[in-house]
Scaffold this active site. Sequence first.
Site, PDB file in Angstrom:
ATOM      1  N   CYS A 147       6.303  16.676 -25.286  1.00 32.66           N
ATOM      2  CA  CYS A 147       7.189  17.711 -24.706  1.00 32.66           C
ATOM      3  C   CYS A 147       8.710  17.330 -25.253  1.00 32.66           C
ATOM      4  CB  CYS A 147       7.447  17.485 -22.940  1.00 32.66           C
ATOM      5  SG  CYS A 147       8.243  16.028 -22.510  1.00 32.66           S
ATOM      6  N   CYS A 170      12.037  16.544 -21.969  1.00 33.39           N
ATOM      7  CA  CYS A 170      12.050  15.697 -20.967  1.00 33.39           C
ATOM      8  C   CYS A 170      13.138  14.751 -20.503  1.00 33.39           C
ATOM      9  CB  CYS A 170      10.846  14.490 -21.080  1.00 33.39           C
ATOM     10  SG  CYS A 170       9.287  15.258 -21.618  1.00 33.39           S
ATOM     11  N   CYS A 220       3.867  17.482 -20.013  1.00 36.91           N
ATOM     12  CA  CYS A 220       3.617  17.914 -21.218  1.00 36.91           C
ATOM     13  C   CYS A 220       4.094  19.175 -21.188  1.00 36.91           C
ATOM     14  CB  CYS A 220       1.979  17.853 -21.630  1.00 36.91           C
ATOM     15  SG  CYS A 220       0.992  19.039 -20.474  1.00 36.91           S
TER      16      CYS A 220
END
Length: 143
Positions: free
Chosen positions: A85, A89, A11
């Site tokens: 995120c 990512c 996250c």
Amino acid sequence: MTARPSVLFVCVHNAGRSQMAAGWLRELAGDRIEVRSAGSAPADSINPAAVEAMAEVGIDISHQNPKILTPESVQASDVVITMGCGDACPFYPGKRYEDWKLADPAGKGVVEVRPVRDEIRARIEELITSLLPQDAPTAPAQN
């Protein structure tokens, strides 16, 4: 996938959702699954409401620290579970990716974090069943 699957929870701040998910997975799977967590922009410390909510169910995440997401942590994982995120990512072929839509507990009190904690537990139970099907309960054979 390796003999012992590896899961990375990601996250933004690695202070709430991903830490609770990692705590649940460690608690429920033991050493059968390798657990990592990281954040695209890690906070300085774990969300105290997340720590309190997990302590209520007997899981201590107070000793964890937010960690920066690295390409190496993604490459070393079989499953990458993202929690808000977005494009931060990294994506690598051959990995199993899941995006869990969960409310962000940042700035919330423990009362608001409890439902997120409980939803994460349910998802972790499903994840364990998918990664360790041999450990899933089976129906008795019918004659």
